[in-house]
Structures are given as C-alpha cells and as structure tokens.
Scaffold this active site. Structure first.
Site, PDB file in Angstrom:
ATOM      1  N   SER A  94      -6.280  -6.869   7.434  1.00  0.00           N
ATOM      2  CA  SER A  94      -6.619  -6.688   8.849  1.00  0.00           C
ATOM      3  C   SER A  94      -6.498  -7.974   9.668  1.00  0.00           C
ATOM      4  O   SER A  94      -6.044  -7.944  10.819  1.00  0.00           O
ATOM      5  CB  SER A  94      -8.047  -6.142   8.984  1.00  0.00           C
ATOM      6  OG  SER A  94      -8.136  -4.875   8.379  1.00  0.00           O
ATOM      7  N   ASP A 105      -6.842   3.253  -8.117  1.00  0.00           N
ATOM      8  CA  ASP A 105      -8.128   3.373  -7.427  1.00  0.00           C
ATOM      9  C   ASP A 105      -8.746   4.738  -7.725  1.00  0.00           C
ATOM     10  O   ASP A 105      -8.471   5.720  -7.047  1.00  0.00           O
ATOM     11  CB  ASP A 105      -7.914   3.174  -5.921  1.00  0.00           C
ATOM     12  CG  ASP A 105      -9.230   3.196  -5.155  1.00  0.00           C
ATOM     13  OD1 ASP A 105     -10.271   3.529  -5.767  1.00  0.00           O
ATOM     14  OD2 ASP A 105      -9.215   2.885  -3.951  1.00  0.00           O
ATOM     15  N   ASP A 143      -1.178  -1.687  -4.024  1.00  0.00           N
ATOM     16  CA  ASP A 143      -2.551  -1.680  -3.503  1.00  0.00           C
ATOM     17  C   ASP A 143      -3.041  -0.224  -3.428  1.00  0.00           C
ATOM     18  O   ASP A 143      -2.351   0.639  -2.876  1.00  0.00           O
ATOM     19  CB  ASP A 143      -2.504  -2.310  -2.088  1.00  0.00           C
ATOM     20  CG  ASP A 143      -3.867  -2.679  -1.558  1.00  0.00           C
ATOM     21  OD1 ASP A 143      -4.797  -2.849  -2.352  1.00  0.00           O
ATOM     22  OD2 ASP A 143      -3.987  -2.818  -0.313  1.00  0.00           O
ATOM     23  N   HIS A 144      -4.196   0.051  -3.974  1.00  0.00           N
ATOM     24  CA  HIS A 144      -4.812   1.392  -3.899  1.00  0.00           C
ATOM     25  C   HIS A 144      -3.913   2.525  -4.370  1.00  0.00           C
ATOM     26  O   HIS A 144      -3.778   3.548  -3.669  1.00  0.00           O
ATOM     27  CB  HIS A 144      -5.294   1.683  -2.464  1.00  0.00           C
ATOM     28  CG  HIS A 144      -6.412   0.797  -2.030  1.00  0.00           C
ATOM     29  ND1 HIS A 144      -7.703   0.937  -2.471  1.00  0.00           N
ATOM     30  CD2 HIS A 144      -6.422  -0.281  -1.214  1.00  0.00           C
ATOM     31  CE1 HIS A 144      -8.463  -0.005  -1.950  1.00  0.00           C
ATOM     32  NE2 HIS A 144      -7.699  -0.773  -1.193  1.00  0.00           N
ATOM     33  N   ILE A 148      -6.665  -9.428   1.842  1.00  0.00           N
ATOM     34  CA  ILE A 148      -6.730  -9.625   3.296  1.00  0.00           C
ATOM     35  C   ILE A 148      -5.532  -8.960   3.956  1.00  0.00           C
ATOM     36  O   ILE A 148      -4.382  -9.269   3.629  1.00  0.00           O
ATOM     37  CB  ILE A 148      -6.767 -11.136   3.629  1.00  0.00           C
ATOM     38  CG1 ILE A 148      -8.045 -11.766   3.037  1.00  0.00           C
ATOM     39  CG2 ILE A 148      -6.704 -11.360   5.146  1.00  0.00           C
ATOM     40  CD1 ILE A 148      -8.141 -13.271   3.159  1.00  0.00           C
ATOM     41  N   GLY A 207     -10.736  -2.643   7.126  1.00  0.00           N
ATOM     42  CA  GLY A 207     -10.544  -2.508   8.568  1.00  0.00           C
ATOM     43  C   GLY A 207     -11.257  -3.586   9.370  1.00  0.00           C
ATOM     44  O   GLY A 207     -11.758  -4.569   8.825  1.00  0.00           O
ATOM     45  N   SER A 254       0.850  -1.204   0.000  1.00  0.00           N
ATOM     46  CA  SER A 254       0.000   0.000   0.000  1.00  0.00           C
ATOM     47  C   SER A 254       0.885   1.254   0.000  1.00  0.00           C
ATOM     48  O   SER A 254       2.098   1.159   0.214  1.00  0.00           O
ATOM     49  CB  SER A 254      -0.888   0.012   1.241  1.00  0.00           C
ATOM     50  OG  SER A 254      -0.074   0.217   2.396  1.00  0.00           O
TER      51      SER A 254
HETATM   52  P1  13P Z   1      -9.149  -5.803   5.100  1.00  0.00           P
HETATM   53  O1  13P Z   1      -9.023  -4.536   5.883  1.00  0.00           O
HETATM   54  O2  13P Z   1     -10.510  -6.370   5.199  1.00  0.00           O
HETATM   55  O3  13P Z   1      -8.094  -6.804   5.437  1.00  0.00           O
HETATM   56  O4  13P Z   1      -8.949  -5.417   3.537  1.00  0.00           O
HETATM   57  C1  13P Z   1      -7.665  -5.275   2.988  1.00  0.00           C
HETATM   58  C2  13P Z   1      -7.680  -4.680   1.628  1.00  0.00           C
HETATM   59  O5  13P Z   1      -8.693  -4.553   0.973  1.00  0.00           O
HETATM   60  C3  13P Z   1      -6.397  -4.245   1.069  1.00  0.00           C
HETATM   61  O6  13P Z   1      -6.550  -3.602  -0.140  1.00  0.00           O
HETATM   62  O1  G3H Z   2      -6.677  -1.348   1.903  1.00  0.00           O
HETATM   63  C1  G3H Z   2      -5.938  -1.057   2.819  1.00  0.00           C
HETATM   64  C2  G3H Z   2      -4.891  -1.988   3.295  1.00  0.00           C
HETATM   65  O2  G3H Z   2      -5.341  -2.690   4.427  1.00  0.00           O
HETATM   66  C3  G3H Z   2      -3.613  -1.248   3.550  1.00  0.00           C
HETATM   67  O3  G3H Z   2      -3.671  -0.543   4.727  1.00  0.00           O
HETATM   68  O4  G3H Z   2      -3.003   1.718   4.025  1.00  0.00           O
HETATM   69  O5  G3H Z   2      -2.833   1.050   6.426  1.00  0.00           O
HETATM   70  O6  G3H Z   2      -1.251   0.109   4.722  1.00  0.00           O
HETATM   71  P1  G3H Z   2      -2.633   0.673   4.995  1.00  0.00           P
HETATM   72 ZN    ZN Z   3      -8.374  -2.505  -0.323  1.00  0.00          ZN
END
Ligand code: 13P
Ligand code: G3H
Ligand code: ZN
Length: 332
Positions: free
Chosen positions: A280, A115, A93-94, A278, A192, A56
């Site tokens: 959290s 995103d 990610d994102h 996944i 989360g 991320s």
């Molecule tokens: P969770 O917070 O449900 O683990 O989702 C993680 C996620 O979507 C990362 O992009």
């Molecule tokens: O989608 C979010 C992921 O759980 C990444 O979380 O931005 O705190 O690293 P973070």
């Molecule tokens: Zn996500």
C-alpha cells in the site's frame, strides 16, 4: 517446467537464515508493472539489499503471470547492469489453492505462499502440507510460506472483516505437520490503507490518528514456541501522512488512513520476523506523484512524464524502508 535458477532467482531459505541471525527483515514488495519493478530494483541495488518480488493473484490477472516471471528474469539482469548482484526471490503472495501454487512453481517462482488462514486449523494444515510436499520435492527446493491467524482487510479473493490473532499454542503443530518454511502471523497488522478504525486510535495534536501498538507479547510467545523459525508480517505499510496529504491536496479522498508506525516495524525486524510485506505505501507514493504532476501540468498527456516521477518517488520510499525500517540495507 522452468526452474527459478534458470531465471537467476533464489529461494528464501538462505535469505531468512541470514536475516534472523542479522536482526533485519527482507523486504517483500509487490509489483504489477514495469515501473514498480524498476523502482524496487533501483532501490535495492542502491542500498545493497536482498529483495522478494511479490506477485498477488490480482497482479497475475492484471499483468499476466508469464510477463511477470519474465520481468523477474529482467530484474536480475537489470540489477547486474546497475552494477550489483543482489539476491532476488520471486514469490506468490496469498496463493489460495494448490493449483495456483503449482502453476507458479512450474513457471519459475522460487517461493509461494499458501494462505489457508481462512480454513479450519485441520484444513489449513492439510492444504499447506500438500503445497509443501510438492514444492519441496522439486529439484531446486521451492520455499513455502503458510499463515495462521487472520488479518483484517481485503486481499484478492480472500477478505475478512475481523482479524483474529495467531494462537501461539497452535504454531508448533502447524509447522511440524506441514513442514512449511516460514509462517505469517497476525499480531495487529492488516492490509490496505485503513488498518484501524478511528475509534481504535487516539489522535495527536494535529488530529493525526495514532494506532494501538502491535501485539509484541504474542510475537514473543510464538518465538518461544518455535525459536529461530522465520516469521512473516503482512499488512506492514505505514501509510505515510505526507502521501495521504498530497493525494488529498490534489483531489483524492483518503479519509481515516492509518498504518503501522515505522518504529514498530523496526522493532519487529530485529526479532524472528524476517520478511515484511509492503504494498500500500508504494501505491500511495505513486498515486501522490501522478496526481501532483497531472494537477500541476494539465496539458501533460505523455504517460512517461507522470510515471517517471512516480517511479522515482517509489524508489526513494523503498530505499528508506531498507535503510531505516527493515535494516536490510548493506545485507546483499
Ligand atoms: P499492505 O497493504 O500493508 O502494504 O500489506 C501488503 C501485504 O501484506 C501483501 O501481502
Ligand atoms: O496482500 C495484498 C497485496 O497488497 C496485494 O494486493 O491483491 O490488490 O494485488 P492486490
Ligand atoms: Zn498480505
């Protein structure tokens, strides 16, 4: 420019093709440090599962992108050393801008997410197309994930108080115009550990919150619009009650925690959902073990003594996900 192939990584194209035809989902686990990376690789080698290592923006800030991509190279070598050559993708990610995606692509990521879900439909298309045009023009095709619909919760620089579901009537145009390789959708998951408010849930006899079901009707409608197209589910932690209880027993406060039941994720993984994110749950597993060790051994001050049990627990959790939830075990 480093190509992901030089790092021993793969993009997600073939992974998704096989996952859709095989009725399982590829795990996408976030990592920020060595212990998380080791646990992911140990679990995926042991269960012979392909895996997507996710980074991320927060991870890039915390650990440094250069370190993380070299850890991904190390992950490939570590898997070989453990005795099984699993396919490993390194995914942003994102990503929230073209520049972040470009930077990751040029430093060896094999896949990126742009995103644009918080933008207007037209702006989301334009930004996602720009990233796809760049990513797909690279010598070694980089795969791109886009998103339509908004997940509630906070993720790095993007936060939304209210989710809105993906509109099935928009997906053909989005996929057609952007040429995106996979699509993240909103059908009731969120980021989360508090995925639903208590008033949205019922309670079982033990007072445990039971969330409303995911909107499988929307997923089915989307699949009808774009048959066989790779779908991604974010926010797919199940928030295991056991971890929440250990954390609370040893001083933590995690009231109103509620996640997505594993049976629902198993059902989703059998459909065109071929990537399940996944993060959290892994945080909860590690935190539970660290709190337990520190509470039970107050004189302990060697970080290895609490990171090692946290890493072992994380490995156990991810092996369980691969075997019993995503169905990716044995698919590498
Ligand atoms: P969770 O917070 O449900 O683990 O989702 C993680 C996620 O979507 C990362 O992009
Ligand atoms: O989608 C979010 C992921 O759980 C990444 O979380 O931005 O705190 O690293 P973070
Ligand atoms: Zn996500």
């Amino acid at each position: 420019m480093t190509s992901y192939k030089e790092l021993g990584l793969v993009n997600t194209k073939d992974l998704f093709k096989k996952a859709i035809s095989g009725g399982y989902a590829i795990p996408a686990y976030n990592f920020n440090n060595m212990e998380q990376m080791q646990a992911i690789i140990q679990a995926c080698v042991e269960t012979k599962s392909p895996v997507i290592l996710q980074v991320s923006s927060g991870a890039r800030k915390y650990a440094n992108q250069n370190i993380l991509r070299n850890m991904a190279r190390g992950a490939v070598e570590y898997a070989n050393e453990l005795g099984y050559n699993i396919p490993i993708a390194l995914h942003l990610d994102h990503g929230d801008s073209f520049e972040i995606c470009k930077d990751c692509i040029e430093s060896g990521f094999s896949s990126v997410m742009i995103d644009g879900s918080h933008l207007s439909f037209e702006e989301n298309i334009a930004l996602t197309k720009k990233v796809c045009d760049f990513a797909h023009a690279q010598k070694d095709y980089i795969t791109v994930e886009g998103e339509l619909g908004v997940l509630a919760g906070v993720e790095d620089d993007v936060s939304a108080e209210h989710s809105h579901y993906t509109e099935p009537s928009e997906v053909i145009e989005f996929v057609g115009k952007t040429k995106v390789d996979s699509l993240a959708i909103s059908i009731g998951t969120s980021h989360g550990r508090t995925k639903f408010k208590p008033e949205q849930c019922t309670r079982d006899a033990n007072g445990i919150l039971i969330p409303p079901p995911l909107r499988f009707d929307i997923l089915e409608e989307i699949e009808k619009q774009i048959p066989g197209f790779p779908i991604v589910l974010h926010g797919s932690s199940s928030v295991p009650v056991e971890y929440v209880q250990i954390i609370e027993k040893f001083g933590g406060k995690l009231s109103d925690s509620v996640g997505i039941p594993e049976e629902q994720l198993r059902k989703a993984a059998k459909s065109a959902v071929c990537k399940i994110n996944i993060d959290s749950d892994g945080r909860l597993a590690m935190t539970a073990m660290i709190r337990k060790v520190l509470a039970e051994k107050p004189d302990e001050f060697d970080p290895r003594k609490y990171f090692a049990p946290a890493r072992d627990e994380l490995k156990k959790l991810y092996a369980h996900k691969n075997q019993n939830v995503l169905g990716s075990a044995g698919q590498a």
